[in-house]
Design a protein around this motif. Structure first.
Motif, PDB file in Angstrom:
ATOM      1  N   HIS A 146     -23.253  45.087  14.124  1.00 46.76           N
ATOM      2  CA  HIS A 146     -23.347  45.192  12.661  1.00 46.76           C
ATOM      3  C   HIS A 146     -22.776  43.911  12.066  1.00 46.76           C
ATOM      4  CE1 HIS A 146     -23.995  47.993   9.197  1.00 46.76           C
ATOM      5  NE2 HIS A 146     -23.267  47.058   8.582  1.00 46.76           N
ATOM      6  N   ALA A 147     -23.358  43.468  10.956  1.00 49.99           N
ATOM      7  CA  ALA A 147     -22.864  42.283  10.251  1.00 49.99           C
ATOM      8  C   ALA A 147     -22.448  42.670   8.842  1.00 49.99           C
ATOM      9  CB  ALA A 147     -23.940  41.196  10.204  1.00 49.99           C
ATOM     10  N   PHE A 148     -21.270  42.204   8.446  1.00 49.49           N
ATOM     11  CA  PHE A 148     -20.732  42.420   7.103  1.00 49.49           C
ATOM     12  C   PHE A 148     -20.682  41.051   6.432  1.00 49.49           C
ATOM     13  CE2 PHE A 148     -19.107  45.588   9.989  1.00 49.49           C
ATOM     14  CZ  PHE A 148     -19.234  46.785   9.293  1.00 49.49           C
ATOM     15  N   LEU A 149     -21.535  40.853   5.445  1.00 49.72           N
ATOM     16  CA  LEU A 149     -21.739  39.518   4.884  1.00 49.72           C
ATOM     17  C   LEU A 149     -21.368  39.500   3.409  1.00 49.72           C
ATOM     18  CD1 LEU A 149     -25.221  38.801   6.528  1.00 49.72           C
ATOM     19  CD2 LEU A 149     -22.933  38.354   7.461  1.00 49.72           C
ATOM     20  N   ASP A 150     -20.464  38.591   3.059  1.00 46.79           N
ATOM     21  CA  ASP A 150     -20.020  38.474   1.666  1.00 46.79           C
ATOM     22  C   ASP A 150     -20.462  37.155   1.034  1.00 46.79           C
ATOM     23  OD1 ASP A 150     -18.395  39.604  -0.543  1.00 46.79           O
ATOM     24  OD2 ASP A 150     -17.137  37.834  -0.211  1.00 46.79           O
ATOM     25  N   VAL A 151     -20.898  36.200   1.862  1.00 46.54           N
ATOM     26  CA  VAL A 151     -21.305  34.880   1.364  1.00 46.54           C
ATOM     27  C   VAL A 151     -22.652  34.512   1.974  1.00 46.54           C
ATOM     28  CG1 VAL A 151     -18.979  34.010   0.908  1.00 46.54           C
ATOM     29  CG2 VAL A 151     -19.928  33.817   3.208  1.00 46.54           C
ATOM     30  N   PHE A 152     -23.444  33.747   1.203  1.00 47.63           N
ATOM     31  CA  PHE A 152     -24.817  33.473   1.604  1.00 47.63           C
ATOM     32  C   PHE A 152     -25.208  32.061   1.186  1.00 47.63           C
ATOM     33  CE2 PHE A 152     -24.080  37.881   0.650  1.00 47.63           C
ATOM     34  CZ  PHE A 152     -24.574  38.530   1.771  1.00 47.63           C
ATOM     35  N   ASN A 153     -26.248  31.546   1.835  1.00 50.45           N
ATOM     36  CA  ASN A 153     -26.748  30.225   1.468  1.00 50.45           C
ATOM     37  C   ASN A 153     -27.265  30.211   0.042  1.00 50.45           C
ATOM     38  OD1 ASN A 153     -26.377  28.565   3.829  1.00 50.45           O
ATOM     39  ND2 ASN A 153     -27.925  29.824   4.838  1.00 50.45           N
ATOM     40  N   GLN A 154     -27.883  31.292  -0.365  1.00 50.39           N
ATOM     41  CA  GLN A 154     -28.370  31.425  -1.739  1.00 50.39           C
ATOM     42  C   GLN A 154     -27.724  32.641  -2.369  1.00 50.39           C
ATOM     43  OE1 GLN A 154     -32.647  31.606  -2.165  1.00 50.39           O
ATOM     44  NE2 GLN A 154     -32.549  32.167  -4.328  1.00 50.39           N
ATOM     45  N   GLU A 155     -27.041  32.421  -3.481  1.00 51.62           N
ATOM     46  CA  GLU A 155     -26.389  33.515  -4.200  1.00 51.62           C
ATOM     47  C   GLU A 155     -26.828  33.492  -5.665  1.00 51.62           C
ATOM     48  OE1 GLU A 155     -22.157  33.387  -3.636  1.00 51.62           O
ATOM     49  OE2 GLU A 155     -22.297  33.514  -1.459  1.00 51.62           O
ATOM     50  N   PRO A 156     -27.197  34.653  -6.226  1.00 48.12           N
ATOM     51  CA  PRO A 156     -27.317  35.956  -5.578  1.00 48.12           C
ATOM     52  C   PRO A 156     -28.382  35.950  -4.479  1.00 48.12           C
ATOM     53  CG  PRO A 156     -27.384  36.162  -7.977  1.00 48.12           C
ATOM     54  CD  PRO A 156     -27.527  34.709  -7.658  1.00 48.12           C
ATOM     55  N   THR A 177     -24.399  44.910   6.199  1.00 45.69           N
ATOM     56  CA  THR A 177     -23.771  45.302   4.940  1.00 45.69           C
ATOM     57  C   THR A 177     -23.633  44.058   4.072  1.00 45.69           C
ATOM     58  OG1 THR A 177     -22.553  47.140   5.937  1.00 45.69           O
ATOM     59  CG2 THR A 177     -21.676  46.226   3.874  1.00 45.69           C
ATOM     60  N   VAL A 178     -24.178  44.115   2.870  1.00 44.64           N
ATOM     61  CA  VAL A 178     -24.152  43.005   1.925  1.00 44.64           C
ATOM     62  C   VAL A 178     -23.166  43.311   0.808  1.00 44.64           C
ATOM     63  CG1 VAL A 178     -25.493  41.741   0.189  1.00 44.64           C
ATOM     64  CG2 VAL A 178     -26.525  42.285   2.404  1.00 44.64           C
ATOM     65  N   THR A 179     -22.242  42.385   0.538  1.00 38.54           N
ATOM     66  CA  THR A 179     -21.377  42.495  -0.633  1.00 38.54           C
ATOM     67  C   THR A 179     -21.495  41.207  -1.449  1.00 38.54           C
ATOM     68  OG1 THR A 179     -19.453  41.707   0.632  1.00 38.54           O
ATOM     69  CG2 THR A 179     -19.751  44.095   0.445  1.00 38.54           C
ATOM     70  N   PRO A 180     -21.359  41.289  -2.780  1.00 43.49           N
ATOM     71  CA  PRO A 180     -21.680  40.163  -3.666  1.00 43.49           C
ATOM     72  C   PRO A 180     -20.526  39.172  -3.863  1.00 43.49           C
ATOM     73  CG  PRO A 180     -21.220  42.083  -4.983  1.00 43.49           C
ATOM     74  CD  PRO A 180     -21.127  42.530  -3.550  1.00 43.49           C
ATOM     75  N   HIS A 181     -20.078  38.542  -2.773  1.00 47.54           N
ATOM     76  CA  HIS A 181     -19.040  37.501  -2.815  1.00 47.54           C
ATOM     77  C   HIS A 181     -17.784  38.004  -3.536  1.00 47.54           C
ATOM     78  CE1 HIS A 181     -18.650  32.859  -2.509  1.00 47.54           C
ATOM     79  NE2 HIS A 181     -17.469  33.441  -2.399  1.00 47.54           N
ATOM     80  N   ILE A 182     -17.290  39.128  -3.060  1.00 46.41           N
ATOM     81  CA  ILE A 182     -16.125  39.761  -3.705  1.00 46.41           C
ATOM     82  C   ILE A 182     -14.957  39.978  -2.741  1.00 46.41           C
ATOM     83  CG2 ILE A 182     -17.343  40.887  -5.606  1.00 46.41           C
ATOM     84  CD1 ILE A 182     -16.530  42.667  -2.282  1.00 46.41           C
ATOM     85  N   ALA A 183     -15.076  39.487  -1.509  1.00 48.51           N
ATOM     86  CA  ALA A 183     -14.036  39.765  -0.514  1.00 48.51           C
ATOM     87  C   ALA A 183     -12.666  39.293  -0.972  1.00 48.51           C
ATOM     88  CB  ALA A 183     -14.400  39.130   0.826  1.00 48.51           C
ATOM     89  N   ALA A 184     -12.627  38.130  -1.639  1.00 47.28           N
ATOM     90  CA  ALA A 184     -11.346  37.596  -2.125  1.00 47.28           C
ATOM     91  C   ALA A 184     -11.607  36.792  -3.392  1.00 47.28           C
ATOM     92  CB  ALA A 184     -10.683  36.727  -1.057  1.00 47.28           C
ATOM     93  N   GLU A 185     -11.282  37.368  -4.526  1.00 49.41           N
ATOM     94  CA  GLU A 185     -11.514  36.703  -5.802  1.00 49.41           C
ATOM     95  C   GLU A 185     -10.306  35.869  -6.221  1.00 49.41           C
ATOM     96  OE1 GLU A 185     -12.771  39.358  -8.838  1.00 49.41           O
ATOM     97  OE2 GLU A 185     -14.480  40.124  -7.700  1.00 49.41           O
TER      98      GLU A 185
END
Length: 303
Positions: free
Chosen positions: A238-248, A262-270
């Motif tokens: 399983h992959a848990f991804l918070d950052v991507f080459n293209q955001e959103p 699992t996709v999260t919208p770059h919120i792991a550490a604000e």
């Protein structure tokens, strides 16, 4: 008089704190031409660099400054970023999702809704090995929390050297696959540099064995097609991804509906303004006293 310009989505909160702090010699300005100091979100300020002729020092509100590392952008100023605040948040994100997966917490919630009593097998995290790419402040904090839970912790960095605290072993990037072969959980906290680009690809991930993969660093370090291939081959569970080459992430991207991603919208550490302000205040006083700034970025290295 040091004229400071704020370029941030959190501009009102920073303006309020700077106004209340009454730092010596600080004058807030809305005129880019005047700004000697800029407090900014890197993606917002990057297109404006040419409009800041008086810029001497920029305090990034983010840890990640890759938006300012593009080769066509000027680098004739001091750039500092935020460090030391993100380790606890990243640890919460990684270990929260890891425990949810390994202890079947979401599955039990679904079973509860169906009125289903069905215990599922599990093993303790104390039997697992965590491999962390990047042994800076974030990686080191995560390692400490994982060690407290009994995990074996392996680090990977450029040199293979680091402070021994919390890490059982450290590998250089040249031995990345040796580390990946040990990973039950793999976490990338790497910055965006040419050396980290697509580091996790089809070849390197093929050395994993049903690994949980987290990317909480920068999107460039993960080859997306390589990840999908590793999932299909059973090398990544399983992959848990918070950052991507293209955001959103684009609406039709295959990650959205993939059952093992699992996709999260770059919120792991604000970046919380209260913490950013403390770093800025400390660096501002050092700047006015002509002392070396904390968390200074090396433009050549990209971090």
């Amino acid at each position: 008089m040091h004229k400071v310009l704020i370029i941030s989505k959190q501009q009102p909160r920073y303006h309020q704190r700077l106004s209340a702090a009454q730092l010596p010699g600080l004058h807030l300005t809305d005129v880019p031409d005047e700004a000697e100091i800029v407090l900014a979100d890197p993606p917002l300020v990057a297109p404006m660099l040419a409009d800041l002729p008086a810029l001497c020092w920029m305090q990034s509100t983010f840890a990640g400054i890759d938006a300012l590392m593009q080769p066509e952008l000027r680098q004739d100023y001091q750039l500092t970023n935020i460090r030391g605040h993100f380790g606890p948040l990243i640890a919460e994100y990684v270990l929260g999702y890891t425990l949810d997966y390994t202890r079947h917490l979401s599955q039990y919630r679904r079973q509860q809704r169906r009125g289903q009593w069905q215990p599922l097998p599990y093993t303790s995290l104390a039997t697992r090995t965590l491999v962390i790419l990047g042994t800076g402040s974030i990686g080191t904090h995560l390692a400490g929390v994982a060690k407290a839970m009994g995990m074996t912790v392996v680090g990977v960095n450029r040199s293979g050297r680091a402070e021994p605290a919390h890490f059982d072993r450290i590998y250089p990037l040249t031995q990345l696959t040796d580390a990946l072969a040990q990973a039950d959980v793999l976490v990338s906290t790497l910055p965006a540099t040419p050396q980290t680009d697509r580091l996790l690809n089809r070849d390197s991930l093929s050395h994993c064995r049903e690994t949980l993969v987290f990317n909480v660093g920068r999107g460039n370090s993960l080859c997306e097609t390589g990840l999908l291939a590793a999932i299909n081959a059973g090398q990544v569970a399983h992959a848990f991804l918070d950052v991507f080459n293209q955001e959103p992430l684009p609406p039709h991207h295959p990650f959205w509906q993939h059952p093992q991603i699992t996709v999260t919208p770059h919120i792991a550490a604000e970046s919380f303004p209260e913490q950013v302000f403390e770093t800025f205040r400390d660096n501002y006083l050092r700047y006015t006293q002509q002392q070396p700034l904390h968390h200074l970025i090396n433009f050549e290295h990209g971090y």
